[in-house]
Design a protein around this motif. Sequence first.
Motif, PDB file in Angstrom:
ATOM      1  N   ILE A  60       0.842  -1.203   0.000  1.00  5.54           N
ATOM      2  CA  ILE A  60       0.000   0.000   0.000  1.00  5.54           C
ATOM      3  C   ILE A  60       0.875   1.251   0.000  1.00  5.54           C
ATOM      4  O   ILE A  60       0.615   2.208  -0.741  1.00  5.54           O
ATOM      5  CB  ILE A  60      -0.963   0.002   1.202  1.00  5.54           C
ATOM      6  N   GLU A  61       1.910   1.240   0.830  1.00  8.14           N
ATOM      7  CA  GLU A  61       2.809   2.396   0.905  1.00  8.14           C
ATOM      8  C   GLU A  61       3.427   2.695  -0.461  1.00  8.14           C
ATOM      9  O   GLU A  61       3.439   3.844  -0.911  1.00  8.14           O
ATOM     10  CB  GLU A  61       3.902   2.115   1.940  1.00  8.14           C
ATOM     11  N   LYS A  62       3.900   1.665  -1.140  1.00  8.36           N
ATOM     12  CA  LYS A  62       4.494   1.852  -2.471  1.00  8.36           C
ATOM     13  C   LYS A  62       3.463   2.347  -3.476  1.00  8.36           C
ATOM     14  O   LYS A  62       3.764   3.190  -4.321  1.00  8.36           O
ATOM     15  CB  LYS A  62       5.123   0.551  -2.963  1.00  8.36           C
ATOM     16  N   MET A  63       2.260   1.806  -3.377  1.00  9.76           N
ATOM     17  CA  MET A  63       1.206   2.230  -4.302  1.00  9.76           C
ATOM     18  C   MET A  63       0.885   3.709  -4.116  1.00  9.76           C
ATOM     19  O   MET A  63       0.669   4.429  -5.094  1.00  9.76           O
ATOM     20  CB  MET A  63      -0.045   1.370  -4.107  1.00  9.76           C
ATOM     21  N   ILE A  64       0.853   4.153  -2.867  1.00  8.34           N
ATOM     22  CA  ILE A  64       0.576   5.571  -2.594  1.00  8.34           C
ATOM     23  C   ILE A  64       1.720   6.429  -3.114  1.00  8.34           C
ATOM     24  O   ILE A  64       1.497   7.462  -3.765  1.00  8.34           O
ATOM     25  CB  ILE A  64       0.327   5.799  -1.088  1.00  8.34           C
ATOM     26  N   GLU A  65       2.965   5.993  -2.835  1.00  9.78           N
ATOM     27  CA  GLU A  65       4.125   6.742  -3.324  1.00  9.78           C
ATOM     28  C   GLU A  65       4.115   6.848  -4.843  1.00  9.78           C
ATOM     29  O   GLU A  65       4.464   7.889  -5.409  1.00  9.78           O
ATOM     30  CB  GLU A  65       5.424   6.071  -2.856  1.00  9.78           C
ATOM     31  N   ASN A  66       3.714   5.781  -5.515  1.00  8.94           N
ATOM     32  CA  ASN A  66       3.677   5.750  -6.981  1.00  8.94           C
ATOM     33  C   ASN A  66       2.413   6.382  -7.554  1.00  8.94           C
ATOM     34  O   ASN A  66       2.254   6.429  -8.774  1.00  8.94           O
ATOM     35  CB  ASN A  66       3.788   4.310  -7.484  1.00  8.94           C
ATOM     36  N   GLU A  67       1.543   6.823  -6.667  1.00  8.29           N
ATOM     37  CA  GLU A  67       0.260   7.419  -7.071  1.00  8.29           C
ATOM     38  C   GLU A  67      -0.533   6.466  -7.962  1.00  8.29           C
ATOM     39  O   GLU A  67      -1.093   6.846  -8.988  1.00  8.29           O
ATOM     40  CB  GLU A  67       0.477   8.775  -7.737  1.00  8.29           C
ATOM     41  N   ASP A  68      -0.589   5.195  -7.540  1.00 16.01           N
ATOM     42  CA  ASP A  68      -1.369   4.198  -8.266  1.00 16.01           C
ATOM     43  C   ASP A  68      -2.850   4.547  -8.221  1.00 16.01           C
ATOM     44  O   ASP A  68      -3.296   5.408  -7.452  1.00 16.01           O
ATOM     45  CB  ASP A  68      -1.147   2.802  -7.663  1.00 16.01           C
ATOM     46  N   TYR A  69      -3.609   3.836  -9.016  1.00 22.56           N
ATOM     47  CA  TYR A  69      -5.043   4.033  -9.122  1.00 22.56           C
ATOM     48  C   TYR A  69      -5.695   3.806  -7.752  1.00 22.56           C
ATOM     49  O   TYR A  69      -5.446   2.790  -7.086  1.00 22.56           O
ATOM     50  CB  TYR A  69      -5.600   3.059 -10.164  1.00 22.56           C
ATOM     51  N   CYS A  70      -6.510   4.762  -7.332  1.00 23.74           N
ATOM     52  CA  CYS A  70      -7.108   4.742  -5.993  1.00 23.74           C
ATOM     53  C   CYS A  70      -7.866   3.452  -5.701  1.00 23.74           C
ATOM     54  O   CYS A  70      -7.770   2.902  -4.595  1.00 23.74           O
ATOM     55  CB  CYS A  70      -8.037   5.944  -5.800  1.00 23.74           C
ATOM     56  N   VAL A  71      -8.607   2.961  -6.667  1.00 29.91           N
ATOM     57  CA  VAL A  71      -9.398   1.750  -6.450  1.00 29.91           C
ATOM     58  C   VAL A  71      -8.476   0.561  -6.164  1.00 29.91           C
ATOM     59  O   VAL A  71      -8.793  -0.292  -5.334  1.00 29.91           O
ATOM     60  CB  VAL A  71     -10.330   1.470  -7.648  1.00 29.91           C
ATOM     61  N   ASP A  72      -7.331   0.526  -6.809  1.00 24.70           N
ATOM     62  CA  ASP A  72      -6.373  -0.553  -6.548  1.00 24.70           C
ATOM     63  C   ASP A  72      -5.818  -0.468  -5.126  1.00 24.70           C
ATOM     64  O   ASP A  72      -5.657  -1.481  -4.452  1.00 24.70           O
ATOM     65  CB  ASP A  72      -5.227  -0.508  -7.561  1.00 24.70           C
TER      66      ASP A  72
END
Length: 92
Positions: free
Chosen positions: A23-35
């Motif tokens: 989750i932390e990496k996804m937030i840092e990478n600004e991944d798609y919110c739903v993911d």
Amino acid sequence: MIDDIKKRALHRTKIIEGQLRGIEKMIENEDYCVDIITLSLAVQKSLASLNKLLVENHLRTHVSHMYEQGGDQRDEAVSELVRIFELSNNRG
């Protein structure tokens, strides 16, 4: 703690740890919110699974011992279980 439950609980914490790092990496990478939300919900399910294991261990060890002791110990066991029930209902 019962060995098998301890082993499964520790395994579950490792999974949760990995999910949180994800989750932390996804937030840092600004991944798609739903993911991100999907993984966050998976963490919540994993935490619920961990809680189930911990409650099972508590019932099989501490609560059964407290019931055997009777009297105040038995009353304390009931109070603990009610407190756990209340906490679980207030958080969901």
